[in-house]
Design a protein around this motif. Structure first.
Motif, PDB file in Angstrom:
ATOM      1  N   ALA A 130       0.830  -1.210   0.000  1.00  0.00           N
ATOM      2  CA  ALA A 130       0.000   0.000   0.000  1.00  0.00           C
ATOM      3  C   ALA A 130       0.860   1.253   0.000  1.00  0.00           C
ATOM      4  CB  ALA A 130      -0.933  -0.002   1.215  1.00  0.00           C
ATOM      5  N   ILE A 131       1.927   1.261   0.798  1.00  0.00           N
ATOM      6  CA  ILE A 131       2.825   2.418   0.853  1.00  0.00           C
ATOM      7  C   ILE A 131       3.483   2.651  -0.504  1.00  0.00           C
ATOM      8  CG2 ILE A 131       4.975   3.293   1.843  1.00  0.00           C
ATOM      9  CD1 ILE A 131       2.674   3.530   3.743  1.00  0.00           C
ATOM     10  N   HIS A 132       4.016   1.581  -1.092  1.00  0.00           N
ATOM     11  CA  HIS A 132       4.666   1.714  -2.402  1.00  0.00           C
ATOM     12  C   HIS A 132       3.651   2.099  -3.479  1.00  0.00           C
ATOM     13  CE1 HIS A 132       8.757   0.590  -1.440  1.00  0.00           C
ATOM     14  NE2 HIS A 132       8.336  -0.467  -0.774  1.00  0.00           N
ATOM     15  N   GLY A 133       2.449   1.543  -3.381  1.00  0.00           N
ATOM     16  CA  GLY A 133       1.412   1.882  -4.353  1.00  0.00           C
ATOM     17  C   GLY A 133       1.063   3.359  -4.329  1.00  0.00           C
ATOM     18  N   ARG A 134       0.998   3.922  -3.121  1.00  0.00           N
ATOM     19  CA  ARG A 134       0.702   5.359  -3.008  1.00  0.00           C
ATOM     20  C   ARG A 134       1.844   6.199  -3.566  1.00  0.00           C
ATOM     21  NH1 ARG A 134       0.609   9.302   2.078  1.00  0.00           N
ATOM     22  NH2 ARG A 134      -0.558  11.011   1.158  1.00  0.00           N
ATOM     23  N   ASN A 135       3.077   5.776  -3.295  1.00  0.00           N
ATOM     24  CA  ASN A 135       4.224   6.527  -3.802  1.00  0.00           C
ATOM     25  C   ASN A 135       4.308   6.490  -5.329  1.00  0.00           C
ATOM     26  OD1 ASN A 135       5.056   7.206  -1.228  1.00  0.00           O
ATOM     27  ND2 ASN A 135       6.468   5.487  -1.035  1.00  0.00           N
ATOM     28  N   GLU A 136       3.818   5.401  -5.913  1.00  0.00           N
ATOM     29  CA  GLU A 136       3.947   5.213  -7.361  1.00  0.00           C
ATOM     30  C   GLU A 136       2.703   5.607  -8.141  1.00  0.00           C
ATOM     31  OE1 GLU A 136       4.817   1.097  -7.653  1.00  0.00           O
ATOM     32  OE2 GLU A 136       6.819   1.253  -6.745  1.00  0.00           O
ATOM     33  N   ILE A 137       1.653   6.064  -7.461  1.00  0.00           N
ATOM     34  CA  ILE A 137       0.380   6.278  -8.150  1.00  0.00           C
ATOM     35  C   ILE A 137       0.476   7.370  -9.207  1.00  0.00           C
ATOM     36  CG2 ILE A 137      -0.648   8.001  -6.580  1.00  0.00           C
ATOM     37  CD1 ILE A 137      -3.247   6.235  -6.793  1.00  0.00           C
ATOM     38  N   ASP A 138       1.373   8.344  -8.998  1.00  0.00           N
ATOM     39  CA  ASP A 138       1.549   9.403 -10.002  1.00  0.00           C
ATOM     40  C   ASP A 138       2.235   8.884 -11.261  1.00  0.00           C
ATOM     41  OD1 ASP A 138       0.356  11.306  -8.401  1.00  0.00           O
ATOM     42  OD2 ASP A 138       2.237  11.950  -7.479  1.00  0.00           O
ATOM     43  N   LEU A 139       2.908   7.740 -11.155  1.00  0.00           N
ATOM     44  CA  LEU A 139       3.596   7.163 -12.316  1.00  0.00           C
ATOM     45  C   LEU A 139       2.680   6.243 -13.121  1.00  0.00           C
ATOM     46  CD1 LEU A 139       6.973   6.207 -10.543  1.00  0.00           C
ATOM     47  CD2 LEU A 139       6.444   8.300 -11.817  1.00  0.00           C
ATOM     48  N   ALA A 140       1.518   5.911 -12.548  1.00  0.00           N
ATOM     49  CA  ALA A 140       0.576   5.010 -13.223  1.00  0.00           C
ATOM     50  C   ALA A 140      -0.123   5.741 -14.374  1.00  0.00           C
ATOM     51  CB  ALA A 140      -0.459   4.502 -12.219  1.00  0.00           C
ATOM     52  N   PRO A 141      -0.678   4.979 -15.340  1.00  0.00           N
ATOM     53  CA  PRO A 141      -1.417   5.620 -16.444  1.00  0.00           C
ATOM     54  C   PRO A 141      -2.524   6.544 -15.947  1.00  0.00           C
ATOM     55  CG  PRO A 141      -1.067   3.281 -16.890  1.00  0.00           C
ATOM     56  CD  PRO A 141      -0.612   3.520 -15.491  1.00  0.00           C
ATOM     57  N   ASP A 142      -3.202   6.141 -14.878  1.00  0.00           N
ATOM     58  CA  ASP A 142      -4.189   6.979 -14.198  1.00  0.00           C
ATOM     59  C   ASP A 142      -4.353   6.430 -12.783  1.00  0.00           C
ATOM     60  OD1 ASP A 142      -6.419   4.909 -14.228  1.00  0.00           O
ATOM     61  OD2 ASP A 142      -6.109   5.176 -16.385  1.00  0.00           O
ATOM     62  N   GLU A 143      -5.074   7.191 -11.929  1.00  0.00           N
ATOM     63  CA  GLU A 143      -5.194   6.795 -10.526  1.00  0.00           C
ATOM     64  C   GLU A 143      -5.920   5.463 -10.365  1.00  0.00           C
ATOM     65  OE1 GLU A 143      -6.714   9.572  -7.765  1.00  0.00           O
ATOM     66  OE2 GLU A 143      -4.837  10.699  -7.661  1.00  0.00           O
ATOM     67  N   TYR A 144      -6.923   5.231 -11.190  1.00  0.00           N
ATOM     68  CA  TYR A 144      -7.674   3.972 -11.113  1.00  0.00           C
ATOM     69  C   TYR A 144      -6.750   2.787 -11.384  1.00  0.00           C
ATOM     70  CZ  TYR A 144     -10.974   0.233 -12.310  1.00  0.00           C
ATOM     71  OH  TYR A 144     -11.644  -0.955 -12.375  1.00  0.00           O
ATOM     72  N   ALA A 145      -5.912   2.924 -12.429  1.00  0.00           N
ATOM     73  CA  ALA A 145      -4.984   1.840 -12.762  1.00  0.00           C
ATOM     74  C   ALA A 145      -3.977   1.623 -11.627  1.00  0.00           C
ATOM     75  CB  ALA A 145      -4.244   2.166 -14.058  1.00  0.00           C
ATOM     76  N   GLY A 146      -3.461   2.718 -11.060  1.00  0.00           N
ATOM     77  CA  GLY A 146      -2.504   2.592  -9.967  1.00  0.00           C
ATOM     78  C   GLY A 146      -3.116   1.934  -8.745  1.00  0.00           C
ATOM     79  N   PHE A 147      -4.386   2.302  -8.436  1.00  0.00           N
ATOM     80  CA  PHE A 147      -5.060   1.734  -7.270  1.00  0.00           C
ATOM     81  C   PHE A 147      -5.360   0.259  -7.463  1.00  0.00           C
ATOM     82  CE2 PHE A 147      -9.058   0.901  -4.882  1.00  0.00           C
ATOM     83  CZ  PHE A 147      -8.573   1.126  -3.598  1.00  0.00           C
ATOM     84  N   THR A 148      -5.939  -0.089  -8.617  1.00  0.00           N
ATOM     85  CA  THR A 148      -6.301  -1.491  -8.848  1.00  0.00           C
ATOM     86  C   THR A 148      -5.056  -2.368  -8.983  1.00  0.00           C
ATOM     87  OG1 THR A 148      -6.540  -0.973 -11.223  1.00  0.00           O
ATOM     88  CG2 THR A 148      -8.538  -0.994  -9.884  1.00  0.00           C
ATOM     89  N   MET A 149      -3.964  -1.819  -9.547  1.00  0.00           N
ATOM     90  CA  MET A 149      -2.733  -2.600  -9.653  1.00  0.00           C
ATOM     91  C   MET A 149      -2.182  -2.909  -8.257  1.00  0.00           C
ATOM     92  SD  MET A 149      -1.019  -4.023 -11.986  1.00  0.00           S
ATOM     93  CE  MET A 149       0.533  -4.857 -12.247  1.00  0.00           C
ATOM     94  N   THR A 150      -2.342  -1.970  -7.340  1.00  0.00           N
ATOM     95  CA  THR A 150      -1.906  -2.211  -5.959  1.00  0.00           C
ATOM     96  C   THR A 150      -2.728  -3.338  -5.339  1.00  0.00           C
ATOM     97  OG1 THR A 150      -1.251   0.116  -5.714  1.00  0.00           O
ATOM     98  CG2 THR A 150      -1.598  -1.147  -3.699  1.00  0.00           C
ATOM     99  N   LEU A 151      -4.035  -3.323  -5.574  1.00  0.00           N
ATOM    100  CA  LEU A 151      -4.893  -4.405  -5.054  1.00  0.00           C
ATOM    101  C   LEU A 151      -4.519  -5.748  -5.670  1.00  0.00           C
ATOM    102  CD1 LEU A 151      -8.413  -2.675  -5.070  1.00  0.00           C
ATOM    103  CD2 LEU A 151      -6.787  -2.880  -3.169  1.00  0.00           C
ATOM    104  N   LEU A 152      -4.205  -5.746  -6.972  1.00  0.00           N
ATOM    105  CA  LEU A 152      -3.837  -7.003  -7.632  1.00  0.00           C
ATOM    106  C   LEU A 152      -2.499  -7.530  -7.121  1.00  0.00           C
ATOM    107  CD1 LEU A 152      -4.969  -6.197 -11.289  1.00  0.00           C
ATOM    108  CD2 LEU A 152      -6.095  -7.674  -9.609  1.00  0.00           C
ATOM    109  N   ARG A 153      -1.598  -6.611  -6.736  1.00  0.00           N
ATOM    110  CA  ARG A 153      -0.340  -7.051  -6.118  1.00  0.00           C
ATOM    111  C   ARG A 153      -0.614  -7.773  -4.804  1.00  0.00           C
ATOM    112  NH1 ARG A 153       3.372  -1.621  -6.614  1.00  0.00           N
ATOM    113  NH2 ARG A 153       3.796  -1.701  -8.858  1.00  0.00           N
ATOM    114  N   MET A 154      -1.534  -7.207  -4.024  1.00  0.00           N
ATOM    115  CA  MET A 154      -1.887  -7.853  -2.759  1.00  0.00           C
ATOM    116  C   MET A 154      -2.482  -9.228  -3.002  1.00  0.00           C
ATOM    117  SD  MET A 154      -3.555  -4.672  -0.607  1.00  0.00           S
ATOM    118  CE  MET A 154      -2.564  -3.248  -0.134  1.00  0.00           C
ATOM    119  N   LEU A 155      -3.212  -9.359  -4.094  1.00  0.00           N
ATOM    120  CA  LEU A 155      -3.824 -10.644  -4.430  1.00  0.00           C
ATOM    121  C   LEU A 155      -2.783 -11.639  -4.934  1.00  0.00           C
ATOM    122  CD1 LEU A 155      -6.704 -11.858  -4.541  1.00  0.00           C
ATOM    123  CD2 LEU A 155      -6.753 -11.254  -6.959  1.00  0.00           C
TER     124      LEU A 155
END
Length: 537
Positions: A332-357
């Motif tokens: 979650a911490i890394h996902g928040r730090n990297e969310i600005d690098l994602a294509p969009d916030e939705y992609a960054g958020f869902t990718m973080t959830l998929l990492r947890m999965l």
């Protein structure tokens, strides 16, 4: 009822008794004042808004109050009232962030030799002192070494790591702690009661959490909430104001993650997007929730009875494995730090959830599947089997998407050797130097701190920086636990001191046995001043 002035100013404490929290600092300063055992320089450290400047001003009143040096200044004499209003000529406040150069410091210190104009002491309050230049610190050091009897220095900083050790060693240091949310909520309740404003306790809880341990930030947010509200501060209003995420979404996310339901995770994310919720805030709040679950797993008493979501917290704490929570927190911490690098916030958020999965600690099962027997590994003191750093990690077995990869690594490292490889300085390094390594098991690194240095445990910032350095070194989440206790193994500080003594002894022997020196002693009746002999580094 309208508020006549900014709350942070109106309710700023004017005595030690009015201070909220920081009792360890208040007690120490009060005792020093009562016993008239005053140091010439004090250093207050801590994050913003925890009371550094407020305590400094109360201390200045205690030194200059008309009734004498006291822990309870009267508040009505000229010195007290002028310090409260910022007009006391013998309280010199300097913002080091705006006056970093040596010329500014020389101007200030040149006046230190003169007696106070009105007060008993001339008090120099230097805020954000770590911003001073090296030359300015050197100039200050000369005065700190031989201060006039009528001068007191109070230094305040949010980053003590940047202050030279030569300055730190000449100050009494007090680390001000972040205030717990429950304490902030209680104080906000009192203030709103005095102001005649109605509120929801859940709304104040949100404000307290958003303040992140800073009472000043909490009062500023409360001002904003009052302006944002009509006649009552409600939870929904504060949620909208802060852009907070409805906590039910976060609990639902974790419950769905527990079931390993990828489609369910995406459905919740889609619903959050339809409500235009901020995903970066969601990741921040998710990390906060994971932290509270970790607390519930390791220190259940930290979750108070009046916690609104206490039942759900404890349920999740029992359902998840402790290592999973640590891993998800890191993701979650890394996902928040990297969310600005994602294509969009939705992609960054869902990718973080998929990492947890997708990722799970090797061999981990849900907490409900774990055996109740706890097996402890024998301690090997400073030489302990621990995961290797990044360049030495090796994947032993990798199998399909359906089964998580297994990484098994270990090596024996001496704590003193490891410390030379960590990127830590200042108080974090001082803490580490006075410890020995007890063990490193399942991501938990336990250090034993020499009892005579247990005061270092009060510096939470140093522990956090050391934990971060360890996590960076091993490229995995590390939970640092530091406990005072005895250990037969020497600490790195003791080894370093022993080496210095050996080198010093060798240097002295080298000089005293030198033929030229011995001849000079005989012919000229010369004497060797051993304290002036220093080994060549």
């Amino acid at each position: 009822m309208s508020v006549t002035s900014v709350l942070a100013r109106k309710w700023r404490p004017k005595t030690f008794a009015q201070l909220v929290g920081q009792q360890h600092v208040v007690q120490a300063l009060s005792n020093a004042l009562i016993q008239n055992r005053l140091h010439h320089a004090y250093l207050f450290t801590g994050t913003r808004g925890v009371g550094k400047t407020t305590i400094a001003r109360i201390f200045a009143k205690s030194l200059n109050c008309a009734i004498g040096i006291t822990a309870t200044p009267c508040g009505i004499c000229n010195a007290c009232t002028e310090i409260d209003s910022g007009r006391f000529v013998d309280l010199i406040e300097l913002d080091a962030a705006s006056n970093t150069g040596i010329d500014n410091m020389r101007d200030v210190l040149d006046n230190a030799q003169y007696m106070p104009t009105l007060g008993r002491y001339k008090v120099y309050l230097i805020d954000e002192v770590h911003m001073l230049s090296k030359a300015a610190f050197n100039s200050m050091l000369k005065t700190l070494e031989e201060p006039p009897a009528h001068v007191k220095f109070i230094l305040a900083t949010t980053d003590p790591q940047k202050i030279p050790v030569t300055v730190l060693s000449r100050c009494l240091q007090f680390n001000l702690k972040q205030l717990p949310p429950a304490l902030i909520v209680t104080h906000l309740e009192y203030i709103l009661g005095q102001e005649g404003i109605t509120f929801d306790i859940a709304a104040l809880t949100l404000l307290a959490r958003a303040a992140q341990g800073s009472m000043r930030d909490a009062l500023s947010l409360l001002d904003q909430a009052i302006a944002y509200s009509d006649s009552r501060i409600e939870e929904s209003t504060v949620c909208n104001m802060l852009g907070s995420i409805d906590q039910s979404y976060l609990y639902d996310l974790l419950q769905t993650l527990l079931l390993r339901d990828g489609a369910g995770l995406l459905r919740i994310a889609d619903e959050m997007q339809s409500r235009s919720l901020a995903f970066d805030v969601a990741l921040q709040d998710l990390a906060t929730l994971l932290h509270r679950i970790a607390l519930a797993q390791t220190v259940p008493e930290a979750i108070t009875e009046d916690e609104p979501e206490r039942v759900r917290l404890l349920e999740l704490a029992k359902s998840f494995n402790a290592e999973e929570i640590q891993l998800y927190y890191q993701i979650a911490i890394h996902g928040r730090n990297e969310i600005d690098l994602a294509p969009d916030e939705y992609a960054g958020f869902t990718m973080t959830l998929l990492r947890m999965l997708a990722f799970r600690p090797a061999g981990a099962k849900a907490a409900s599947e774990q055996p109740t027997t706890e097996v402890s590994e024998p301690s090997t003191a400073n030489a302990t089997s621990i995961p290797a750093p990044k360049q030495q990690l090796q994947t032993i077995e990798t199998i399909s998407q359906s089964v998580n990869p297994i990484v098994t690594t270990s090596m024996v490292i001496d704590w003193g050797t490891l410390l030379t490889q960590l990127k830590v300085q200042g108080m974090a390094r001082e803490l580490a130097k006075h410890c020995t390594l007890e063990n490193f098991v399942d991501g938990r690194l336990t250090l034993i701190l020499a009892p005579q240095h247990k005061h270092l445990l009060t510096n939470k910032m140093a522990q956090d920086k050391l934990q971060t350095a360890l996590a960076d070194h091993f490229v995995q989440p590390v939970r640092l636990v530091v406990m005072p206790g005895e250990n037969n193994m020497p600490t790195p500080a003791a080894v370093e001191q022993k080496l210095k003594q050996t080198l010093q002894q060798q240097a002295v022997e080298g000089i005293t046995q030198d033929p030229f020196v011995r001849e000079a002693q005989t012919q000229l009746d010369a004497q060797i001043l051993e304290e002036t002999i220093k080994p060549i580094q």
